[in-house]
Every structure is written in structure tokens, then in C-alpha cells.
Design an enzyme around this catalytic site. Structure first.
Site, PDB file in Angstrom:
ATOM      1  CE  LYS A  13       2.815   3.892 -10.282  1.00 40.89           C
ATOM      2  NZ  LYS A  13       1.810   5.199 -10.081  1.00 40.89           N
ATOM      3  NE  ARG A  88       3.276   4.944  -3.508  1.00 38.77           N
ATOM      4  CZ  ARG A  88       1.756   4.955  -4.058  1.00 38.77           C
ATOM      5  NH1 ARG A  88       2.079   3.005  -4.345  1.00 38.77           N
ATOM      6  NH2 ARG A  88       0.615   4.605  -3.638  1.00 38.77           N
ATOM      7  NE  ARG A 127      -6.894   4.606 -10.800  1.00 33.74           N
ATOM      8  CZ  ARG A 127      -6.071   4.960 -10.348  1.00 33.74           C
ATOM      9  NH1 ARG A 127      -4.716   5.073 -11.341  1.00 33.74           N
ATOM     10  NH2 ARG A 127      -5.278   5.051  -9.161  1.00 33.74           N
ATOM     11  NE  ARG A 154      -7.884   3.130  -6.434  1.00 41.24           N
ATOM     12  CZ  ARG A 154      -6.132   2.904  -6.438  1.00 41.24           C
ATOM     13  NH1 ARG A 154      -5.570   2.299  -7.751  1.00 41.24           N
ATOM     14  NH2 ARG A 154      -5.451   3.348  -5.892  1.00 41.24           N
ATOM     15  NE  ARG A 165      -3.867   7.995  -4.230  1.00 37.60           N
ATOM     16  CZ  ARG A 165      -3.846   7.715  -5.757  1.00 37.60           C
ATOM     17  NH1 ARG A 165      -6.194   8.145  -5.961  1.00 37.60           N
ATOM     18  NH2 ARG A 165      -4.098   6.246  -6.150  1.00 37.60           N
TER      19      ARG A 165
HETATM   20  P1  AMP Z   1      -1.888   2.084  -5.682  1.00 37.95           P
HETATM   21  O1  AMP Z   1      -3.113   1.633  -6.206  1.00 37.95           O
HETATM   22  O2  AMP Z   1      -0.558   1.985  -5.395  1.00 37.95           O
HETATM   23  O3  AMP Z   1      -1.787   4.191  -5.748  1.00 37.95           O
HETATM   24  O4  AMP Z   1      -1.969   2.566  -3.597  1.00 37.95           O
HETATM   25  C1  AMP Z   1      -3.596   2.931  -2.854  1.00 37.95           C
HETATM   26  C2  AMP Z   1      -3.074   3.361  -1.854  1.00 37.95           C
HETATM   27  O5  AMP Z   1      -2.395   1.767  -1.576  1.00 37.95           O
HETATM   28  C3  AMP Z   1      -1.499   3.932  -1.419  1.00 37.95           C
HETATM   29  O6  AMP Z   1      -1.653   5.286  -1.456  1.00 37.95           O
HETATM   30  C4  AMP Z   1      -1.521   3.409   0.086  1.00 37.95           C
HETATM   31  O7  AMP Z   1      -2.389   4.344   0.985  1.00 37.95           O
HETATM   32  C5  AMP Z   1      -1.165   1.913   0.029  1.00 37.95           C
HETATM   33  N1  AMP Z   1       0.035   1.594  -0.243  1.00 37.95           N
HETATM   34  C6  AMP Z   1       0.773   0.918  -2.080  1.00 37.95           C
HETATM   35  N2  AMP Z   1       1.931   0.642  -2.373  1.00 37.95           N
HETATM   36  C7  AMP Z   1       2.573   1.131  -0.927  1.00 37.95           C
HETATM   37  C8  AMP Z   1       3.603   1.093  -0.405  1.00 37.95           C
HETATM   38  N3  AMP Z   1       4.469   0.330  -1.363  1.00 37.95           N
HETATM   39  N4  AMP Z   1       3.511   1.989   0.514  1.00 37.95           N
HETATM   40  C9  AMP Z   1       3.081   2.133   1.392  1.00 37.95           C
HETATM   41  N5  AMP Z   1       1.198   2.320   0.934  1.00 37.95           N
HETATM   42  C10 AMP Z   1       1.429   1.987   0.111  1.00 37.95           C
END
Ligand code: AMP
Length: 208
Positions: A13, A88, A127, A154, A165
Site C-alpha cells: 500500500k 483499520r 522488509r 521496524r 498483525r
Molecule cells: P502500519 O505502518 O500501517 O503497518 O501501522 C503500524 C502500526 O501502527 C499498526 O500495527 C498499529 O499498531 C498502528 N496503526 C496504524 N494505523 C492504525 C489505525 N488506523 N488504527 C489503529 N492502529 C493503527
């Protein structure tokens, strides 16, 4: 052009969003990036979010929704936006709809970048992310090909957290595919192909 990107973590994404932003100059609103910046800055929000992120759980809705509202108000989002990693869950999707209605705006598309779970696990494990510009690469990138910055893994890209996740994605986020299909704005692209092939389809699906 107002778009929501859907897809499991590691589906690509962010990569597709970066390409759209470069070509069309719309705002990239990645809640994951915003939260990681808050953690790095050790802000109140960052301290509240960190433990959820480290475990691969969702950060409480209220914290994320406030962050998104603020970004939607910013100047660069007036021309259009790509929401990456938000919503989410259904509560976030419903809040987004009512927030946009208040702003007299609406979503043009919800784009699902579809990749099989086994491919996702392999991608997330290898990654690497640029500490300076956020570029997403792999273990093959010794330094960031975009800015020369340091590439790191990360914290939440380790094996144990990846599983959490993906579970969270399946139980909470995947139902949004039907939510947006019901709203008549769902578009789907096969994300298990080279980045540029996916991007060509993305542009066609979005009539760009
Ligand atoms: P991402 O980079 O989108 O994979 O997000 C990394 C982490 O940030 C996720 O595993 C969640 O802990 C938190 N996070 C990101 N976006 C959201 C969201 N819309 N709602 C809740 N937690 C989020």
C-alpha cells in the site's frame, strides 16, 4: 481524488501510495508513519501508542481518529488524499464517512491491494525501512536508494509481531472490503506482481 487503501500489512500500500503522491501531488496520510513519528519524537501520543504498536495491536481509535482529522484539515489534503492504513476497523470507517460528510467531501475509491498471506509473511520478514525518508526496501538495500539514509527493520516486522498483525488484519480490517463493496466504491488489484505492473493497474482502476 480521495482514496482509501486497503490490504494486509506488507501488501504494498505504502509503495503504491508513494507513486500516486509523486505523480499527482495529493497528500499521503499514513497513520502508521504518523504514529512512528510520534513515537520517535517521544510525544504524549507516541508514548500512548508505542506498546500497542510493539505488540502488533491496533492503537485505540480515538488517538488515531484525532490524528487523521488533523491531517484532513491540512492545506496539502485539500486537493485530495490517500489514506494508507486507515481505516483499520468498521468504527474508524464509519467515523471517516461522517467526518468527510461534514467537510462536504467523499471517497472516490477504496482500493484493495490483494496479496496472499504466505507472500506477506516473506515480504514483511525481509522488509527494511529508511530511517530518514520512510522509503520501503528489502534486505538487499544496504542504504536507502532514495536518500542514502540508514535502512532498519521496524520493531513490528519481527516474526512474532507479524503474526499478530496478520491476525488483527483478518479479524478487524478485512471486513472493510465488504463495507466498501457495499458502498459501491471497492476496486481490487492483484498486488503479487512487480511494483510497476501493479501501479499501471491502479491507475487504470482509478481512471487516471
Ligand atoms: P502500519 O505502518 O500501517 O503497518 O501501522 C503500524 C502500526 O501502527 C499498526 O500495527 C498499529 O499498531 C498502528 N496503526 C496504524 N494505523 C492504525 C489505525 N488506523 N488504527 C489503529 N492502529 C493503527
Amino acid at each position: 481524488m480521495n482514496i482509501v487503501l486497503l490490504g494486509a500489512p506488507g501488501a504494498g500500500k505504502g509503495t503504491q501510495a508513494q507513486k500516486l503522491v509523486e505523480e499527482y501531488g495529493i497528500a499521503h496520510i499514513s497513520t502508521g508513519d504518523l504514529l512512528r513519528a510520534a513515537v520517535a519524537a517521544d510525544s504524549k501520543l507516541g508514548r500512548q501508542a508505542k506498546s500497542f504498536m510493539d505488540e502488533g495491536k491496533l492503537v485505540p481509535d480515538k488517538l488515531v481518529i484525532d490524528l487523521v482529522k488533523e491531517r484532513l484539515d491540512a492545506d496539502d489534503a485539500q486537493k485530495g488524499f490517500i489514506l494508507d492504513g486507515f481505516p483499520r476497523n468498521t468504527a474508524q470507517a464509519v467515523t471517516l464517512d461522517s467526518e468527510l460528510a461534514e467537510l462536504d467531501r467523499e471517497l472516490d475509491a477504496a482500493l484493495l491491494v490483494d496479496v496472499k498471506p504466505e507472500v506477506i509473511i516473506a515480504r514483511l520478514s525481509s522488509r527494511r525501512t529508511c530511517r530518514s525518508c520512510g522509503y520501503t526496501g528489502t534486505t538487499a538495500d544496504a542504504v536507502c536508494p532514495q536518500c542514502g539514509g540508514e535502512m532498519y527493520q521496524r520493531d513490528d516486522d519481527c516474526a512474532a509481531t507479524i503474526k499478530n498483525r496478520l491476525d488483527v488484519y483478518e479479524s478487524q480490517t478485512a471486513p472493510l472490503v465488504e463495507y466498501y463493496r457495499g458502498h459501491g466504491i471497492l476496486k481490487e488489484v492483484d498486488g503479487d506482481r512487480p511494483v510497476d505492473a501493479v501501479y499501471a493497474d491502479v491507475k487504470a482502476l482509478l481512471s487516471l
